[in-house]
Write a protein that holds these residues in place. Structure first.
Motif, PDB file in Angstrom:
ATOM      1  N   VAL A   4       4.924 -19.585  -2.798  1.00 52.04           N
ATOM      2  CA  VAL A   4       4.361 -18.289  -2.453  1.00 52.04           C
ATOM      3  C   VAL A   4       5.355 -17.199  -2.850  1.00 52.04           C
ATOM      4  O   VAL A   4       6.531 -17.250  -2.482  1.00 52.04           O
ATOM      5  N   PHE A   5       4.870 -16.221  -3.618  1.00 52.18           N
ATOM      6  CA  PHE A   5       5.651 -15.059  -4.016  1.00 52.18           C
ATOM      7  C   PHE A   5       4.953 -13.824  -3.464  1.00 52.18           C
ATOM      8  O   PHE A   5       3.792 -13.571  -3.791  1.00 52.18           O
ATOM      9  N   VAL A   6       5.643 -13.076  -2.631  1.00 52.58           N
ATOM     10  CA  VAL A   6       5.110 -11.847  -2.045  1.00 52.58           C
ATOM     11  C   VAL A   6       5.862 -10.686  -2.681  1.00 52.58           C
ATOM     12  O   VAL A   6       7.093 -10.627  -2.615  1.00 52.58           O
ATOM     13  N   ASN A   7       5.127  -9.780  -3.314  1.00 51.03           N
ATOM     14  CA  ASN A   7       5.735  -8.609  -3.943  1.00 51.03           C
ATOM     15  C   ASN A   7       5.726  -7.446  -2.969  1.00 51.03           C
ATOM     16  O   ASN A   7       4.672  -7.110  -2.409  1.00 51.03           O
ATOM     17  N   LEU A   8       6.894  -6.819  -2.791  1.00 46.26           N
ATOM     18  CA  LEU A   8       7.032  -5.686  -1.880  1.00 46.26           C
ATOM     19  C   LEU A   8       7.715  -4.523  -2.598  1.00 46.26           C
ATOM     20  O   LEU A   8       8.714  -4.734  -3.295  1.00 46.26           O
ATOM     21  N   PRO A   9       7.208  -3.297  -2.411  1.00 42.47           N
ATOM     22  CA  PRO A   9       7.854  -2.144  -3.035  1.00 42.47           C
ATOM     23  C   PRO A   9       9.064  -1.674  -2.230  1.00 42.47           C
ATOM     24  O   PRO A   9       9.117  -1.838  -1.014  1.00 42.47           O
ATOM     25  N   THR A  10      10.011  -1.092  -2.939  1.00 46.31           N
ATOM     26  CA  THR A  10      11.174  -0.503  -2.284  1.00 46.31           C
ATOM     27  C   THR A  10      11.549   0.798  -2.969  1.00 46.31           C
ATOM     28  O   THR A  10      11.310   0.972  -4.174  1.00 46.31           O
ATOM     29  N   THR A  11      12.143   1.692  -2.216  1.00 45.06           N
ATOM     30  CA  THR A  11      12.697   2.924  -2.786  1.00 45.06           C
ATOM     31  C   THR A  11      14.191   2.787  -3.026  1.00 45.06           C
ATOM     32  O   THR A  11      14.795   3.634  -3.679  1.00 45.06           O
ATOM     33  N   SER A  16      17.521  -2.819   0.221  1.00 52.74           N
ATOM     34  CA  SER A  16      16.625  -3.934   0.511  1.00 52.74           C
ATOM     35  C   SER A  16      17.357  -5.269   0.401  1.00 52.74           C
ATOM     36  O   SER A  16      17.194  -6.143   1.257  1.00 52.74           O
ATOM     37  N   LYS A  17      18.166  -5.441  -0.643  1.00 51.41           N
ATOM     38  CA  LYS A  17      18.921  -6.689  -0.788  1.00 51.41           C
ATOM     39  C   LYS A  17      19.858  -6.878   0.400  1.00 51.41           C
ATOM     40  O   LYS A  17      19.959  -7.985   0.946  1.00 51.41           O
ATOM     41  N   ALA A  18      20.522  -5.814   0.828  1.00 54.06           N
ATOM     42  CA  ALA A  18      21.430  -5.902   1.980  1.00 54.06           C
ATOM     43  C   ALA A  18      20.663  -6.265   3.248  1.00 54.06           C
ATOM     44  O   ALA A  18      21.125  -7.092   4.048  1.00 54.06           O
ATOM     45  N   PHE A  19      19.491  -5.679   3.444  1.00 58.20           N
ATOM     46  CA  PHE A  19      18.681  -5.972   4.626  1.00 58.20           C
ATOM     47  C   PHE A  19      18.280  -7.443   4.659  1.00 58.20           C
ATOM     48  O   PHE A  19      18.478  -8.136   5.656  1.00 58.20           O
ATOM     49  N   TYR A  20      17.722  -7.945   3.577  1.00 58.62           N
ATOM     50  CA  TYR A  20      17.217  -9.319   3.569  1.00 58.62           C
ATOM     51  C   TYR A  20      18.343 -10.355   3.630  1.00 58.62           C
ATOM     52  O   TYR A  20      18.183 -11.399   4.251  1.00 58.62           O
ATOM     53  N   THR A  21      19.478 -10.072   3.029  1.00 52.71           N
ATOM     54  CA  THR A  21      20.588 -11.017   3.174  1.00 52.71           C
ATOM     55  C   THR A  21      21.143 -10.971   4.597  1.00 52.71           C
ATOM     56  O   THR A  21      21.577 -11.996   5.119  1.00 52.71           O
ATOM     57  N   ALA A  22      21.101  -9.814   5.253  1.00 54.06           N
ATOM     58  CA  ALA A  22      21.587  -9.705   6.631  1.00 54.06           C
ATOM     59  C   ALA A  22      20.753 -10.533   7.605  1.00 54.06           C
ATOM     60  O   ALA A  22      21.261 -10.958   8.649  1.00 54.06           O
ATOM     61  N   MET A  48       9.541 -10.862  -3.871  1.00 53.04           N
ATOM     62  CA  MET A  48      10.022 -10.083  -5.002  1.00 53.04           C
ATOM     63  C   MET A  48      10.050  -8.636  -4.525  1.00 53.04           C
ATOM     64  O   MET A  48       9.010  -8.036  -4.266  1.00 53.04           O
ATOM     65  N   ILE A  49      11.256  -8.126  -4.344  1.00 58.95           N
ATOM     66  CA  ILE A  49      11.433  -6.738  -3.916  1.00 58.95           C
ATOM     67  C   ILE A  49      11.538  -5.912  -5.192  1.00 58.95           C
ATOM     68  O   ILE A  49      12.462  -6.094  -5.989  1.00 58.95           O
ATOM     69  N   LEU A  50      10.558  -5.045  -5.385  1.00 55.18           N
ATOM     70  CA  LEU A  50      10.441  -4.309  -6.649  1.00 55.18           C
ATOM     71  C   LEU A  50      10.580  -2.807  -6.426  1.00 55.18           C
ATOM     72  O   LEU A  50       9.951  -2.256  -5.504  1.00 55.18           O
ATOM     73  N   LYS A  51      11.378  -2.152  -7.266  1.00 56.47           N
ATOM     74  CA  LYS A  51      11.398  -0.693  -7.223  1.00 56.47           C
ATOM     75  C   LYS A  51       9.964  -0.203  -7.388  1.00 56.47           C
ATOM     76  O   LYS A  51       9.188  -0.777  -8.159  1.00 56.47           O
ATOM     77  N   ARG A  52       9.610   0.843  -6.672  1.00 49.55           N
ATOM     78  CA  ARG A  52       8.229   1.328  -6.674  1.00 49.55           C
ATOM     79  C   ARG A  52       7.705   1.562  -8.095  1.00 49.55           C
ATOM     80  O   ARG A  52       6.573   1.227  -8.403  1.00 49.55           O
ATOM     81  N   GLU A  53       8.524   2.143  -8.953  1.00 50.64           N
ATOM     82  CA  GLU A  53       8.096   2.437 -10.319  1.00 50.64           C
ATOM     83  C   GLU A  53       7.787   1.138 -11.077  1.00 50.64           C
ATOM     84  O   GLU A  53       6.840   1.070 -11.849  1.00 50.64           O
ATOM     85  N   PHE A  54       8.596   0.116 -10.853  1.00 49.29           N
ATOM     86  CA  PHE A  54       8.389  -1.171 -11.512  1.00 49.29           C
ATOM     87  C   PHE A  54       7.169  -1.877 -10.914  1.00 49.29           C
ATOM     88  O   PHE A  54       6.350  -2.446 -11.631  1.00 49.29           O
ATOM     89  N   PHE A  55       7.032  -1.817  -9.595  1.00 53.07           N
ATOM     90  CA  PHE A  55       5.869  -2.390  -8.914  1.00 53.07           C
ATOM     91  C   PHE A  55       4.588  -1.822  -9.529  1.00 53.07           C
ATOM     92  O   PHE A  55       3.608  -2.539  -9.743  1.00 53.07           O
ATOM     93  N   ALA A  56       4.591  -0.521  -9.818  1.00 57.21           N
ATOM     94  CA  ALA A  56       3.406   0.158 -10.353  1.00 57.21           C
ATOM     95  C   ALA A  56       2.987  -0.373 -11.726  1.00 57.21           C
ATOM     96  O   ALA A  56       1.833  -0.216 -12.114  1.00 57.21           O
ATOM     97  N   THR A  57       3.882  -1.031 -12.448  1.00 58.45           N
ATOM     98  CA  THR A  57       3.522  -1.556 -13.770  1.00 58.45           C
ATOM     99  C   THR A  57       2.645  -2.802 -13.675  1.00 58.45           C
ATOM    100  O   THR A  57       2.082  -3.228 -14.679  1.00 58.45           O
ATOM    101  N   ASP A 115      10.832  -3.462   7.650  1.00 58.59           N
ATOM    102  CA  ASP A 115      12.072  -3.350   6.895  1.00 58.59           C
ATOM    103  C   ASP A 115      12.335  -1.868   6.620  1.00 58.59           C
ATOM    104  O   ASP A 115      11.510  -1.010   6.975  1.00 58.59           O
ATOM    105  N   PRO A 116      13.479  -1.501   6.048  1.00 54.16           N
ATOM    106  CA  PRO A 116      13.777  -0.084   5.849  1.00 54.16           C
ATOM    107  C   PRO A 116      12.755   0.672   5.001  1.00 54.16           C
ATOM    108  O   PRO A 116      12.668   1.894   5.088  1.00 54.16           O
ATOM    109  N   ASP A 117      11.953  -0.039   4.207  1.00 56.15           N
ATOM    110  CA  ASP A 117      10.899   0.610   3.426  1.00 56.15           C
ATOM    111  C   ASP A 117       9.580   0.685   4.180  1.00 56.15           C
ATOM    112  O   ASP A 117       8.604   1.227   3.667  1.00 56.15           O
ATOM    113  N   GLY A 118       9.514   0.096   5.387  1.00 53.05           N
ATOM    114  CA  GLY A 118       8.285   0.116   6.165  1.00 53.05           C
ATOM    115  C   GLY A 118       7.412  -1.111   5.970  1.00 53.05           C
ATOM    116  O   GLY A 118       6.335  -1.203   6.554  1.00 53.05           O
TER     117      GLY A 118
END
Length: 139
Positions: A4-11, A16-22, A48-57, A115-118
Motif C-alpha cells: 500500500v502506497f499512500v500519497n500525501l501533500p506537504t508544504t 514532514s520527514k522529521a515528523f515521520y521519523t520522530a 509518499m510525502i510529495l511537495k504540493r507542486e509535485f503532487f499536482a503533476t 501531521d504538520p500539514d494537516g
C-alpha cells in the motif's frame, strides 16, 4: 502480496520527514529526492510525502488543503492502548496536533493526529474479542 502506497501533500518536505521519523518511521533514500520522500511504515505500507507542486503533476484535480478539508484519514491498529498513547505522544512532540479527544468505546480505543500539514492519521487498539467476534459480542 499487495503493498500500500499512500500519497500525501506537504508544504515542507524536510519538516514532514522529521515528523515521520520522530514517530518511528524510516525514510527510504532510494525513492526520496527534492520533491518527495518515501516513508516506510512497514514492509507493506508506505507513505509518499510529495511537495504540493509535485503532487499536482499526478492529477488534474485540485489538491485539497488538509488543514481545511478532510479527504482521507488513514488509521493504523496498535497492539495496546499504551501503544496508541505512545505514538500519539511522539506525534504531538514532533509538531502534530490532536484534533479531538481520545475515543473509548470499551472494545476499541482510538486517537487521531494531524501531521504538520494537516493530514489525518488514526491509531487504534481493538480488543482481541472484538476483532474475532465483532463489537456486539464484547463484555
Amino acid at each position: 502480496m499487495t503493498q500500500v502506497f499512500v500519497n500525501l501533500p506537504t508544504t515542507d518536505l524536510d519538516r514532514s520527514k522529521a515528523f515521520y521519523t520522530a514517530i518511528g518511521c524510516e525514510i527510504n533514500p532510494l525513492f526520496t529526492d527534492e520533491n518527495a520522500a518515501c516513508v516506510v511504515w512497514s514492509d507493506d505500507i508506505f507513505f509518499m510525502i510529495l511537495k504540493r507542486e509535485f503532487f499536482a503533476t499526478f492529477t488534474d484535480k485540485p489538491i485539497a488543503d488538509p488543514h481545511e478539508v478532510a479527504q482521507v484519514s488513514v488509521s493504523f491498529s496498535r497492539t495496546s492502548r499504551e501503544d496508541v498513547d505512545e505514538i500519539v505522544d511522539k506525534a504531538l512532540a514532533a509538531g502534530g496536533t490532536e484534533p479531538k479527544p481520545a475515543q473509548d468505546y470499551g472494545f476499541m480505543y482510538s486517537r487521531d493526529i494531524d501531521d504538520p500539514d494537516g493530514n489525518s492519521l488514526g491509531f487504534l487498539y481493538m480488543t482481541p474479542e472484538a476483532v474475532e467476534n465483532g463489537p456486539e459480542h464484547v463484555g
